[in-house]
Design a protein around this motif. Structure first.
Motif, PDB file in Angstrom:
ATOM      1  N   UNK A  84       0.709  -1.247  -0.089  1.00  0.00           N
ATOM      2  CA  UNK A  84       0.074   0.047   0.030  1.00  0.00           C
ATOM      3  C   UNK A  84       1.008   1.211  -0.083  1.00  0.00           C
ATOM      4  N   UNK A  85       1.803   1.460   0.903  1.00  0.00           N
ATOM      5  CA  UNK A  85       2.965   2.680   0.951  1.00  0.00           C
ATOM      6  C   UNK A  85       3.577   2.617  -0.315  1.00  0.00           C
ATOM      7  N   UNK A  86       4.436   1.537  -0.959  1.00  0.00           N
ATOM      8  CA  UNK A  86       5.213   1.770  -2.052  1.00  0.00           C
ATOM      9  C   UNK A  86       4.437   1.853  -3.366  1.00  0.00           C
ATOM     10  N   UNK A  87       3.335   1.155  -3.282  1.00  0.00           N
ATOM     11  CA  UNK A  87       2.627   0.960  -4.613  1.00  0.00           C
ATOM     12  C   UNK A  87       3.127   0.016  -5.549  1.00  0.00           C
ATOM     13  N   UNK A  88       3.993  -0.930  -4.977  1.00  0.00           N
ATOM     14  CA  UNK A  88       4.768  -2.103  -5.905  1.00  0.00           C
ATOM     15  C   UNK A  88       3.379  -2.949  -6.252  1.00  0.00           C
ATOM     16  N   UNK A  89       3.749  -3.514  -7.364  1.00  0.00           N
ATOM     17  CA  UNK A  89       2.792  -4.745  -7.580  1.00  0.00           C
ATOM     18  C   UNK A  89       3.343  -5.851  -6.933  1.00  0.00           C
ATOM     19  N   UNK A 138     -10.153  -9.975   2.821  1.00  0.00           N
ATOM     20  CA  UNK A 138     -10.025  -9.809   4.060  1.00  0.00           C
ATOM     21  C   UNK A 138      -8.607  -9.391   4.607  1.00  0.00           C
ATOM     22  N   UNK A 139      -7.524  -9.962   3.734  1.00  0.00           N
ATOM     23  CA  UNK A 139      -6.230  -9.627   3.991  1.00  0.00           C
ATOM     24  C   UNK A 139      -5.858  -8.427   3.396  1.00  0.00           C
ATOM     25  N   UNK A 140      -6.465  -7.883   2.049  1.00  0.00           N
ATOM     26  CA  UNK A 140      -6.196  -6.705   1.482  1.00  0.00           C
ATOM     27  C   UNK A 140      -6.796  -6.591   0.335  1.00  0.00           C
ATOM     28  N   UNK A 141      -7.707  -5.673   0.039  1.00  0.00           N
ATOM     29  CA  UNK A 141      -8.607  -5.614  -1.091  1.00  0.00           C
ATOM     30  C   UNK A 141      -7.640  -5.167  -2.371  1.00  0.00           C
ATOM     31  N   UNK A 142      -6.727  -4.338  -2.160  1.00  0.00           N
ATOM     32  CA  UNK A 142      -5.973  -4.160  -3.058  1.00  0.00           C
ATOM     33  C   UNK A 142      -5.230  -5.117  -3.743  1.00  0.00           C
TER      34      UNK A 142
END
Length: 130
Positions: free
Chosen positions: A74-79, A120-124
């Protein structure tokens, strides 16, 4: 001519009433299998053993692989390529692909259940996986 395509309020109410009756009768029909978990009194919403296994697998994956790294991505925006590779190895990606094409050939409900657990873990990261 366009006014003919748009139903009047009366037509709409008749259509809606017919649909409501159809849905109500379908939802209350007894299931054909008397030995079903619902006892033959309607639909059973019990998960199959295979569905429970997929749900537990996706839940464990979210807990052990997604949640620990979610803030970083989320912070870095890395794939999240390493996470995607692990999800692919476990069969959590492309669940809708037919078996003859090398996919899991799962239904919509199964895919939604897996997606819900991953989200649940991360929607992104879930969006990248699915």
């Amino acid at each position: 001519m366009a006014s003919r395509l748009i139903p009047s309020v009366g037509q709409y109410l008749r259509i809606a009433s017919g649909l409501r009756h159809h849905v109500r009768t379908k939802a209350t029909m007894t299931s054909p299998a008397e030995g079903s978990p619902s006892g033959g009194r309607g639909y059973s919403f019990e998960l199959t053993d295979e569905q429970r296994e997929f749900q537990e697998l996706a839940r464990k994956f979210a807990r052990e692989e997604i949640i620990p790294v979610a803030a970083h991505y989320d912070k870095t925006g890395e794939y999240p390529i390493p996470v995607l590779k692990k999800a692919w190895e476990l069969g959590l990606m492309n669940t809708h692909i037919p078996a003859e094409c090398g996919g899991m050939d799962l239904g919509i409900f199964d895919a939604c259940m897996i997606t819900e657990e991953l989200a649940y873990g991360c929607t992104g990261i879930k969006v990248a996986i699915v």
